[in-house]
Every structure is written in C-alpha cells, then in structure tokens.
Design a protein around this motif. Structure first.
Motif, mmCIF file in Angstrom:
data_model
loop_
_atom_site.group_PDB
_atom_site.id
_atom_site.type_symbol
_atom_site.label_atom_id
_atom_site.label_comp_id
_atom_site.label_asym_id
_atom_site.label_seq_id
_atom_site.Cartn_x
_atom_site.Cartn_y
_atom_site.Cartn_z
ATOM 1 N N GLN A 3 0.845 -1.365 0.237
ATOM 2 C CA GLN A 3 -0.389 0.090 -0.153
ATOM 3 C C GLN A 3 0.726 1.003 -0.117
ATOM 4 O OE1 GLN A 3 -2.743 0.797 3.092
ATOM 5 N NE2 GLN A 3 -3.506 2.230 2.276
ATOM 6 N N LEU A 4 -0.039 1.879 -0.978
ATOM 7 C CA LEU A 4 0.938 3.740 -0.877
ATOM 8 C C LEU A 4 -0.063 4.665 -0.877
ATOM 9 C CD1 LEU A 4 2.654 1.452 -3.532
ATOM 10 C CD2 LEU A 4 4.537 3.437 -2.571
ATOM 11 N N VAL A 5 0.329 5.563 -0.036
ATOM 12 C CA VAL A 5 -0.783 6.296 0.682
ATOM 13 C C VAL A 5 -0.086 7.848 0.102
ATOM 14 C CG1 VAL A 5 -2.423 6.900 2.145
ATOM 15 C CG2 VAL A 5 -1.972 4.810 1.716
ATOM 16 N N GLU A 6 -0.707 8.487 -1.022
ATOM 17 C CA GLU A 6 -0.274 9.576 -1.095
ATOM 18 C C GLU A 6 -1.231 11.232 -0.349
ATOM 19 O OE1 GLU A 6 0.654 7.077 -4.486
ATOM 20 O OE2 GLU A 6 -1.463 7.145 -3.053
ATOM 21 N N SER A 7 -1.067 11.528 -0.211
ATOM 22 C CA SER A 7 -1.408 13.068 0.505
ATOM 23 C C SER A 7 -0.905 14.812 0.550
ATOM 24 C CB SER A 7 -1.652 12.706 2.143
ATOM 25 O OG SER A 7 -0.266 12.638 2.635
ATOM 26 N N ALA A 97 5.818 5.790 -6.761
ATOM 27 C CA ALA A 97 5.628 4.087 -6.692
ATOM 28 C C ALA A 97 7.132 3.442 -6.417
ATOM 29 C CB ALA A 97 5.506 3.802 -8.357
ATOM 30 N N LYS A 98 7.507 2.739 -6.380
ATOM 31 C CA LYS A 98 8.885 1.483 -5.873
ATOM 32 C C LYS A 98 9.050 1.709 -7.244
ATOM 33 C CE LYS A 98 10.716 -2.784 -4.609
ATOM 34 N NZ LYS A 98 9.588 -4.285 -4.043
ATOM 35 N N GLY A 99 10.260 2.562 -7.047
ATOM 36 C CA GLY A 99 11.901 2.189 -7.881
ATOM 37 C C GLY A 99 11.668 3.216 -8.594
ATOM 38 N N GLY A 100 13.347 3.367 -9.152
ATOM 39 C CA GLY A 100 13.737 4.422 -9.716
ATOM 40 C C GLY A 100 12.710 4.859 -10.996
ATOM 41 N N MET A 101 13.642 5.589 -11.641
ATOM 42 C CA MET A 101 12.964 6.058 -13.596
ATOM 43 C C MET A 101 12.709 5.178 -14.225
ATOM 44 S SD MET A 101 16.505 8.316 -14.037
ATOM 45 C CE MET A 101 15.763 8.801 -15.888
ATOM 46 N N ARG A 102 13.757 3.699 -14.305
ATOM 47 C CA ARG A 102 13.406 2.820 -14.493
ATOM 48 C C ARG A 102 12.775 1.819 -14.603
ATOM 49 N NH1 ARG A 102 18.696 4.513 -14.069
ATOM 50 N NH2 ARG A 102 20.083 4.898 -15.525
ATOM 51 N N SER A 103 11.841 1.616 -13.729
ATOM 52 C CA SER A 103 11.489 0.332 -12.912
ATOM 53 C C SER A 103 10.300 0.791 -12.097
ATOM 54 C CB SER A 103 12.215 -0.657 -11.673
ATOM 55 O OG SER A 103 12.310 0.547 -10.353
ATOM 56 N N TRP A 104 10.508 1.882 -12.698
ATOM 57 C CA TRP A 104 8.317 2.370 -11.717
ATOM 58 C C TRP A 104 7.144 1.995 -12.116
ATOM 59 C CZ3 TRP A 104 5.053 5.090 -14.472
ATOM 60 C CH2 TRP A 104 5.716 5.849 -15.216
ATOM 61 N N ARG A 105 7.106 1.752 -13.219
ATOM 62 C CA ARG A 105 5.882 1.243 -14.489
ATOM 63 C C ARG A 105 5.688 -0.199 -13.253
ATOM 64 N NH1 ARG A 105 9.456 3.567 -17.658
ATOM 65 N NH2 ARG A 105 8.638 5.423 -18.923
ATOM 66 N N ASN A 106 6.514 -0.626 -12.762
ATOM 67 C CA ASN A 106 6.097 -2.158 -12.198
ATOM 68 C C ASN A 106 5.669 -1.756 -10.518
ATOM 69 O OD1 ASN A 106 7.213 -3.780 -14.441
ATOM 70 N ND2 ASN A 106 8.888 -3.264 -14.214
ATOM 71 N N GLY A 107 5.884 -0.620 -10.541
ATOM 72 C CA GLY A 107 5.400 -0.723 -9.106
ATOM 73 C C GLY A 107 3.774 -0.519 -8.794
ATOM 74 N N SER A 108 4.024 -0.684 -7.243
ATOM 75 C CA SER A 108 2.193 -0.396 -6.932
ATOM 76 C C SER A 108 2.059 0.439 -6.744
ATOM 77 C CB SER A 108 2.472 -1.199 -5.828
ATOM 78 O OG SER A 108 2.620 -2.556 -5.462
ATOM 79 N N TRP A 109 0.582 0.886 -6.880
ATOM 80 C CA TRP A 109 0.383 2.215 -6.617
ATOM 81 C C TRP A 109 -0.445 2.673 -5.639
ATOM 82 C CZ3 TRP A 109 2.390 5.683 -10.688
ATOM 83 C CH2 TRP A 109 2.948 5.521 -11.492
ATOM 84 N N GLY A 110 -1.663 3.747 -5.456
ATOM 85 C CA GLY A 110 -1.866 3.966 -3.984
ATOM 86 C C GLY A 110 -3.578 4.778 -5.165
#
Length: 119
Positions: A3-7, A97-110
């Motif tokens: 879980q990633l919770v943005e605010s 998102a998890k990961g840097g500029m090369r891998s963020w697309r595979n991360g989880s989203w809030g």
C-alpha cells in the motif's frame, strides 16, 4: 499487501508551494529507490523524480528541475515531494511508486493526490 498512500495535494495559485507525502506499507521501503510520477488531465503518466535508497542521489524531469525536491525519511517509511514555484502545467494527480526512473512502471499504486494549480 502493498500500500502506498499519497497525501498533501490541493488547490494552489501559480507560484505557490505544496509538500506531498507518501506513506509506504507492505514492502521494505528502506531497500528500494522510490519515484514520484504524475498524470495530467488527458495525458499519460510522466515520471517526475526519483531518489536512491539512502536518499543521497536524486533525479528530476527537466520540467520540474529546480522547482521540486524529493526526499525520504526511512525511519518513517515516508517519501516526500516539495513542490515550489508551481505552474498550471503541474496540475496532475501525483503518485509515488516503488523503484527509480527505470522501474517505477512495475510498482504499486495508491489513489494518488490531486494537485491543481490555477489562478
């Protein structure tokens, strides 16, 4: 469960500032680089910034360089984005998102947090 919770988003006038936060749960925050990405109305996802595991190395998209600052507090499992000198074109939903500029697309989203810059 990840879980990633943005605010921290909101409505600001051009030239204003906001500080976004992302609280991370479900993975080892301290062992991964992290990114902020955004999606403006009618547009695709855009990588904004990333930060290394220890926080010592940061990168920014040209569109935000010099105005935004990414940081992290590993003790709190929290990622931050300080946004200064905001422009109308910064209007978007912001996600971490998890990961840097090369891998963020595979991360989880809030759910993201809405930033609206309007006069």
């Amino acid at each position: 469960q990840v879980q990633l919770v943005e605010s921290g988003g909101g409505l600001v006038q051009p030239g204003g500032s906001l500080r976004l936060s992302c609280a991370v749960f479900g993975f080892t925050f301290t062992s991964t680089a992290m990114s902020w990405v955004r999606q403006a109305p009618g547009k695709g996802l855009e990588w904004v910034s990333d930060i290394s595991i220890g926080g010592g190395i940061t990168s920014y998209a040209d569109s935000v360089k010099g105005r935004f600052t990414i940081s992290r507090d590993n003790a709190k499992n929290t990622l931050y984005l300080q946004m200064n000198s905001l422009k109308p074109e910064d209007t978007a939903v912001y996600y971490c998102a998890k990961g840097g500029m090369r891998s963020w697309r595979n991360g989880s989203w809030g759910q993201g947090t809405q930033v609206t810059v309007s006069s």
